[in-house]
Design a protein around this motif. Sequence first.
Motif, mmCIF file in Angstrom:
data_model
loop_
_atom_site.group_PDB
_atom_site.id
_atom_site.type_symbol
_atom_site.label_atom_id
_atom_site.label_comp_id
_atom_site.label_asym_id
_atom_site.label_seq_id
_atom_site.Cartn_x
_atom_site.Cartn_y
_atom_site.Cartn_z
ATOM 1 N N ASP A 121 0.837 -1.197 0.000
ATOM 2 C CA ASP A 121 0.000 0.000 0.000
ATOM 3 C C ASP A 121 0.871 1.246 0.000
ATOM 4 O O ASP A 121 1.807 1.368 0.799
ATOM 5 C CB ASP A 121 -0.912 0.013 1.232
ATOM 6 C CG ASP A 121 -1.995 -1.053 1.158
ATOM 7 O OD1 ASP A 121 -2.402 -1.381 0.030
ATOM 8 O OD2 ASP A 121 -2.398 -1.575 2.212
ATOM 9 N N TYR A 122 0.559 2.160 -0.914
ATOM 10 C CA TYR A 122 1.330 3.407 -1.011
ATOM 11 C C TYR A 122 0.366 4.560 -1.263
ATOM 12 O O TYR A 122 -0.327 4.595 -2.280
ATOM 13 C CB TYR A 122 2.354 3.304 -2.144
ATOM 14 C CG TYR A 122 3.176 4.558 -2.348
ATOM 15 C CD1 TYR A 122 4.222 4.864 -1.485
ATOM 16 C CD2 TYR A 122 2.902 5.425 -3.396
ATOM 17 C CE1 TYR A 122 4.977 6.014 -1.663
ATOM 18 C CE2 TYR A 122 3.650 6.570 -3.593
ATOM 19 C CZ TYR A 122 4.689 6.871 -2.718
ATOM 20 O OH TYR A 122 5.426 8.013 -2.893
ATOM 21 N N LYS A 123 0.278 5.473 -0.287
ATOM 22 C CA LYS A 123 -0.603 6.649 -0.377
ATOM 23 C C LYS A 123 -2.037 6.254 -0.711
ATOM 24 O O LYS A 123 -2.680 6.836 -1.603
ATOM 25 C CB LYS A 123 -0.064 7.633 -1.414
ATOM 26 C CG LYS A 123 1.262 8.285 -1.007
ATOM 27 C CD LYS A 123 1.693 9.345 -2.010
ATOM 28 C CE LYS A 123 2.977 10.032 -1.556
ATOM 29 N NZ LYS A 123 3.420 11.081 -2.503
ATOM 30 N N GLY A 124 -2.524 5.229 -0.003
ATOM 31 C CA GLY A 124 -3.925 4.849 -0.133
ATOM 32 C C GLY A 124 -4.252 3.985 -1.323
ATOM 33 O O GLY A 124 -5.432 3.710 -1.589
ATOM 34 N N LYS A 125 -3.273 3.556 -2.068
ATOM 35 C CA LYS A 125 -3.547 2.669 -3.200
ATOM 36 C C LYS A 125 -2.546 1.508 -3.193
ATOM 37 O O LYS A 125 -1.473 1.589 -2.601
ATOM 38 C CB LYS A 125 -3.462 3.418 -4.533
ATOM 39 C CG LYS A 125 -2.082 3.922 -4.891
ATOM 40 C CD LYS A 125 -2.092 4.578 -6.267
ATOM 41 C CE LYS A 125 -0.686 5.042 -6.654
ATOM 42 N NZ LYS A 125 -0.671 5.668 -7.995
ATOM 43 N N THR A 126 -2.941 0.425 -3.850
ATOM 44 C CA THR A 126 -2.085 -0.756 -3.897
ATOM 45 C C THR A 126 -1.159 -0.672 -5.095
ATOM 46 O O THR A 126 -1.600 -0.410 -6.216
ATOM 47 C CB THR A 126 -2.941 -2.035 -3.977
ATOM 48 O OG1 THR A 126 -3.784 -2.095 -2.839
ATOM 49 C CG2 THR A 126 -2.054 -3.273 -4.013
ATOM 50 N N VAL A 127 0.114 -0.879 -4.838
ATOM 51 C CA VAL A 127 1.125 -0.854 -5.893
ATOM 52 C C VAL A 127 1.688 -2.256 -6.044
ATOM 53 O O VAL A 127 2.105 -2.881 -5.065
ATOM 54 C CB VAL A 127 2.257 0.141 -5.547
ATOM 55 C CG1 VAL A 127 3.380 0.037 -6.584
ATOM 56 C CG2 VAL A 127 1.724 1.558 -5.484
ATOM 57 N N LYS A 128 1.690 -2.781 -7.283
ATOM 58 C CA LYS A 128 2.249 -4.104 -7.567
ATOM 59 C C LYS A 128 3.507 -3.954 -8.401
ATOM 60 O O LYS A 128 3.556 -3.122 -9.313
ATOM 61 C CB LYS A 128 1.236 -4.975 -8.316
ATOM 62 C CG LYS A 128 0.236 -5.679 -7.428
ATOM 63 C CD LYS A 128 -0.528 -6.720 -8.212
ATOM 64 C CE LYS A 128 -1.450 -7.524 -7.297
ATOM 65 N NZ LYS A 128 -2.172 -8.570 -8.039
ATOM 66 N N SER A 129 4.487 -4.783 -8.075
ATOM 67 C CA SER A 129 5.744 -4.717 -8.809
ATOM 68 C C SER A 129 6.390 -6.087 -8.884
ATOM 69 O O SER A 129 6.220 -6.921 -7.999
ATOM 70 C CB SER A 129 6.701 -3.736 -8.119
ATOM 71 O OG SER A 129 7.982 -3.759 -8.721
ATOM 72 N N ASN A 130 7.129 -6.312 -9.977
ATOM 73 C CA ASN A 130 8.050 -7.445 -10.028
ATOM 74 C C ASN A 130 9.265 -7.080 -9.191
ATOM 75 O O ASN A 130 9.719 -5.930 -9.204
ATOM 76 C CB ASN A 130 8.485 -7.718 -11.469
ATOM 77 C CG ASN A 130 7.354 -8.219 -12.336
ATOM 78 O OD1 ASN A 130 7.099 -9.408 -12.398
ATOM 79 N ND2 ASN A 130 6.657 -7.307 -13.007
ATOM 80 N N TRP A 131 9.796 -8.062 -8.455
ATOM 81 C CA TRP A 131 10.945 -7.810 -7.590
ATOM 82 C C TRP A 131 12.098 -8.714 -7.994
ATOM 83 O O TRP A 131 11.907 -9.893 -8.290
ATOM 84 C CB TRP A 131 10.585 -8.059 -6.119
ATOM 85 C CG TRP A 131 9.629 -7.029 -5.578
ATOM 86 C CD1 TRP A 131 8.303 -6.924 -5.873
ATOM 87 C CD2 TRP A 131 9.927 -5.963 -4.695
ATOM 88 N NE1 TRP A 131 7.742 -5.852 -5.208
ATOM 89 C CE2 TRP A 131 8.729 -5.243 -4.466
ATOM 90 C CE3 TRP A 131 11.094 -5.541 -4.034
ATOM 91 C CZ2 TRP A 131 8.652 -4.136 -3.640
ATOM 92 C CZ3 TRP A 131 11.021 -4.428 -3.196
ATOM 93 C CH2 TRP A 131 9.812 -3.739 -3.010
#
Length: 804
Positions: free
Chosen positions: A527-537
């Motif tokens: 969660d980042y600033k109220g929204k969900t962030v998805k990323s490849n790691w």
Amino acid sequence: MIRNYIKIAWRSLWKHKSFAFINITGMAVAFAAAILLALTAFYELSFDAFHQHKNNIYQIYREEQEAKGLENSSSLPIPLTPALKASFPDLVHISRFGDNGGSVIRYQNKEFNYSVRAVDEDFLKMFSFPLVKGNASQPLKNLNDLVLSQNTAKSIFKTEQPVGKVVEVRINNEWRAFNVSAIVDDAPKNSSIDFDALARFEQFPYYERDKNRWDSSTHIAYIQLPDHVSQNQFEQKLKQFAHQYFADNIKRLKNDGGQPDNEGEYLRFRLVPLTDIHFNKIVASAGSTNKFYPVLLLLISVFILFIATVNFINLSLGRAFIRAKEIGVRKVMGARLAQILTQFCSESFIICTFSLILGGLLVAWLLPYYQQIFNQQLSLAILKSGSVICYFTAGFVSISLLAGGYPAWLMSSYKITQTVKGKINTGRSNSMRNGLMMVQFVLSCLLIICTTIAWQQLNFLRQKPLGYNKNQVISIPIGDNIDPERALYLMRTQLAGKPEVVSITGTDMNMGRGRDNSSSNSMMSFDYKGKTVKSNWRRIDYDYIKTLGLTLISGRDFSKQFGNDTAAVVINQTMASQLGVKNPVGTYLPVDGEKLQVIGVVNDFNFQSLQKKIEPLTFVIQPKWGLSYIFVRVKPDNLPASMAAVTSTWKKINPKAESAASFLDENVDRQYKKEDRLSKIFVSGAMLTIIISCMGLFAIAVLVISQRTKELGIRKVLGAGVFTIVSLIVKDFVRLIVISAIIASPIAWYAMSQWLQDFAYRITISWWVFAFAGGIAILIAVITVSFQSVKAALANPVKSLRSE
């Protein structure tokens, strides 16, 4: 009576050896190609069909309605399976299936590299992997039980009795003792589920840490439904289950702007039937195969057989009119239609029998080369399958009846007076012949167009800039025989003085597909600033950006001069855009209870196949995330010598290493092996159809010219030149091929447009491809027909006028 028919048929064929040779050769090649293609197709379609309960077993996956669209994941949290078992007690069986992270088994101080899978007790009850030795009722009853495949047991224990022996398996960098409780038969090659050994799921890495975590997805799961419950019914039942255990996820999807599906659901679970797993890109663990692929192979095999059959029928028609008097005499002597049909079918049956035998011998000879060229794992044992036997029996009988029956029926329909005199109207025959020839060349043009487009797309994939430098980079799989961090340190130390080495780094994921055939991905959200962030790691090490030739857009690279870089991340441009910050450098990301600072942004690059668009990517240097590969960039001066020097050093550091090193450009090419295989099949199919069509075209040209011998003689006497006569014969064939190319073009355009939709980056189909295909077909046809046409044009007209 039958013996008499066969005797007459044999004499007729022996008398017309050229006719028999063309037909037998063409049909033999067609049968051989059809058998090889059908073997491949039926092998692909046979995946997982050997399980007794195949119709009731499914793999479960999650479907989420994200703001940017639908996302699917087959990776599931550890507590999901027990919750399913408690919520649905009528489930017959359910089992998790995961890689326990340990591929090294130790016995008497000897180490063996094998894939050890973590499963639940129900696994061997659900799937048909027969037990050879050991506890047949409960092979995984105890937590420290280990089940081995036959090949694994033979490799480790040789002639010893394996059941009851104690071995050690390396899990989470520690050795755990296991008791060999049973031996199971090896998984067939046509199995989507592969393993060398099976352990209880409680031995899964970090099981104790994650057994109650619903936010960590680490494995896949299979379920077996009762006979009275259908797939759709159970998926409907799973809606309430999703609301109960994934309420927070559903709330997040709503807040992030996700749109519900047509049933109003934001998150739901779906099932994939076991026999469809091999063709499903969502759940296939080793890369899916499009179900269109085996269907396409069967279609091409049918095309090739059809083209050969058309040649057979056309030649039979031509010879039938030559044999008109013979048929007329038979009818005068009282022969009925059935007897004439039997005579002609006997001849076609003999030809088909010889062709099938010769085709079978060609298959036995070509099979090893076919497997090598097309990267197939096939066996002639597939021919024992009922579906394969039916396929070829139906083809053999149909060809024999069509090639023999249709000409006999056509000739029998004429009046006796016409057939006895040999003066019959060939209009119907010519129309049928032209129609069949058009279908032949429609298929030929279709395959030429598909071949050209597939080659263009494959060439585009190989030449498209990926955003990083894949050349001169050696990828080395580390394996489980050595500590990865120590392996990287030793490689850096021992290669430091080598003049051919530019830089060295490490990572947990390969680029493309290496010789270890491994391909993986890691996705994590926060969660980042109220929204969900998805990323490849990706876990990387120092000098990764330098080694791959990436461009730093802003900020800095990881550096040993900064002691806190284990709490830092470098992201790509797509990830920066997702964060919605103009300059993300210095931003802190709340991930898994930690705050990770963005220290740099690199250019977007295609770290996955070009079938996918560039996705958000985050680099970290986290010692707790293990390394799996070492990348070494070398100078371009002498690549073979550089590879030899690097691999020699690696063998000294890790003498037990099994997987070979490879260059990244080879790895990138290897990930398109399915497309490469499809292109080769198109090319082979197109060449075969053209060759067989040309054989038939040549034979038809001979028959047409023989029927027009007097006409051509008169034209020559009246002053017609060689070019005029050749043009007269060729133009009829050219007209048919032009029409065929026009018919084939829209069909090929639609089919290849659908195929290209699988690629995020793809070519645009150009008009010249269709003109090229038509031109090639016309050129080949003109050359084929011209040989006989020129011969006829140069013949003495006096002889032509005397011919009967």
